[in-house]
Design a protein around this motif. Structure first.
Motif, short mmCIF file in Angstrom:
data_model
loop_
_atom_site.label_atom_id
_atom_site.label_comp_id
_atom_site.label_asym_id
_atom_site.label_seq_id
_atom_site.Cartn_x
_atom_site.Cartn_y
_atom_site.Cartn_z
N GLU A 10 21.75 70.38 -14.14
CA GLU A 10 21.42 69.41 -13.11
C GLU A 10 22.06 68.05 -13.33
O GLU A 10 22.47 67.39 -12.38
CB GLU A 10 19.89 69.21 -13.05
N ARG A 28 23.22 63.11 -11.28
CA ARG A 28 22.49 64.30 -10.84
C ARG A 28 23.37 65.01 -9.83
O ARG A 28 23.68 64.46 -8.77
CB ARG A 28 21.15 63.89 -10.21
N GLY A 30 24.94 67.18 -6.94
CA GLY A 30 24.46 67.47 -5.61
C GLY A 30 25.62 67.65 -4.66
O GLY A 30 26.78 67.50 -5.04
N ARG A 55 15.41 64.51 -9.75
CA ARG A 55 15.28 65.97 -9.72
C ARG A 55 14.68 66.45 -8.40
O ARG A 55 14.97 67.56 -7.93
CB ARG A 55 14.42 66.42 -10.90
N ALA A 56 13.84 65.62 -7.78
CA ALA A 56 13.18 65.99 -6.52
C ALA A 56 14.12 65.88 -5.32
O ALA A 56 13.78 66.38 -4.24
CB ALA A 56 11.94 65.13 -6.30
N LEU A 57 15.27 65.23 -5.47
CA LEU A 57 16.22 65.13 -4.37
C LEU A 57 16.79 66.51 -4.06
O LEU A 57 17.22 67.23 -4.95
CB LEU A 57 17.36 64.16 -4.73
N LYS A 58 16.81 66.89 -2.80
CA LYS A 58 17.24 68.23 -2.41
C LYS A 58 18.69 68.27 -1.94
O LYS A 58 19.37 69.29 -2.08
CB LYS A 58 16.35 68.75 -1.27
N ARG A 59 19.17 67.17 -1.35
CA ARG A 59 20.46 67.21 -0.68
C ARG A 59 21.35 66.03 -1.07
O ARG A 59 22.23 65.64 -0.30
CB ARG A 59 20.25 67.18 0.85
N THR A 60 21.13 65.48 -2.26
CA THR A 60 21.78 64.21 -2.59
C THR A 60 22.29 64.19 -4.02
O THR A 60 21.55 64.50 -4.95
CB THR A 60 20.78 63.04 -2.40
N ALA A 261 8.19 63.58 -5.68
CA ALA A 261 8.61 64.49 -4.60
C ALA A 261 8.42 63.84 -3.23
O ALA A 261 9.29 63.92 -2.36
CB ALA A 261 7.86 65.81 -4.69
N ALA A 265 11.45 62.73 -0.67
CA ALA A 265 11.51 63.26 0.70
C ALA A 265 11.65 62.13 1.72
O ALA A 265 12.42 62.24 2.69
CB ALA A 265 10.26 64.09 0.99
N GLU A 268 15.29 60.75 1.39
CA GLU A 268 16.33 61.63 1.95
C GLU A 268 16.25 61.71 3.47
O GLU A 268 17.28 61.81 4.15
CB GLU A 268 16.22 63.02 1.33
#
Length: 273
Positions: A10, A28, A30, A55-60, A261, A265, A268
């Motif tokens: 990661e 991180r 992405g 770590r909680a970023l999904k698309r970045t 988280a 959210a 993002e």
């Protein structure tokens, strides 16, 4: 060169020479479809404090560095100003081959983020200000809290940190004292001189005269129970920054730590708009 074998899938963690300053940098990984997110951390905090949020970023993709004198970045030979950190960040981003970034600044780092957006406006696409203020001219927290913030003792004495964390940080730290150990581990990297330089950097600095000139779409996040930076500061900045909006979380000063988280959210969603 990588200097941390953990989380290697990661995170890429390495030391980068930016001019005469060595910086410990964490990236991180992405997707590359939009600008990466550049983070400026709070006072005395190593990059690891932001790890749960990153770590909680999904698309970045996200980039963060230890400020000189903190964590793995050695102290500079002399004190610096926010403009120095903004210039250092611009040079780092350029060396990494990025042209534009979105920027997040947390607490002390919020001042650095404002300075970066003002000083290097063409490089900053969007701005997120978290639990922060316009600097020296602000609605202050309680004197007792500010006095405890003026010393790095809470980083050096874990028992002291356990006693004062609920009063200083509010929110989740009032309800979940077990969060303190994780916080203390991630904030144990500031040297005395490094912490003093961070305090000196903000002495007399304020963004109030030029906040109205910021062109970036700006998201301001504030905790309802923030003893360090009262909510009134977020309201003030939202009035002064033209393309801005304020979102209030029912938490304290470090909701990026207590609610990573949820915070990721919100950020993002704003970056996707």
């Amino acid at each position: 060169m990588s200097d941390d074998g953990s989380d290697s899938d990661e995170f890429e963690v390495r030391t980068i020479e930016v001019g005469t300053q060595s910086l410990r940098v964490a990236i991180r990984r992405g997707p590359k479809g939009r600008p990466p997110l550049l983070l400026f951390n709070g006072i005395g905090a190593r990059w690891e404090l932001a790890k749960p949020f990153m770590r909680a970023l999904k698309r970045t993709e996200a980039i963060i560095f230890d400020v000189p004198g903190v964590g793995g970045s050695p102290a500079p030979p002399r004190p610096y100003r926010p403009s120095t950190i903004a210039r250092l960040a611009e040079r780092l981003i350029t060396q990494l081959g990025r042209r534009r970034v979105d920027v997040v600044g947390v607490s002390w780092g919020g001042g650095m983020a404002q300075q970066f957006a003002h000083q290097h406006y063409s490089m900053c696409r969007k701005l997120v200000l978290v639990a922060t203020s316009p600097g020296a001219i602000m609605v202050p927290g309680s004197p007792g809290v500010l006095w405890k913030m003026a010393t790095p003792r809470r980083y050096l004495d874990r028992e002291y940190m356990r006693r004062v964390a609920p009063e200083i940080y509010g929110g989740g730290f009032r309800r979940a004292p077990e969060l303190v150990d994780a916080l203390a581990s991630a904030m144990s990297g500031a040297s005395h001189i490094g912490y003093a330089y961070q305090l000196l950097a903000m002495a007399g600095w304020t963004s109030l005269p030029w906040l109205w000139t910021l062109k970036q779409p700006t998201l301001i996040l504030a905790g309802r129970d923030d003893p360090i930076v009262p909510l009134a500061n977020g309201r003030l900045m939202a009035r002064l920054i033209p393309s801005s909006r304020l979102e209030i979380l029912d938490d304290g000063h470090l909701f990026m730590v207590t609610r990573p988280a949820e915070t990721a959210a919100i950020v993002e969603k704003f970056l996707d708009e």
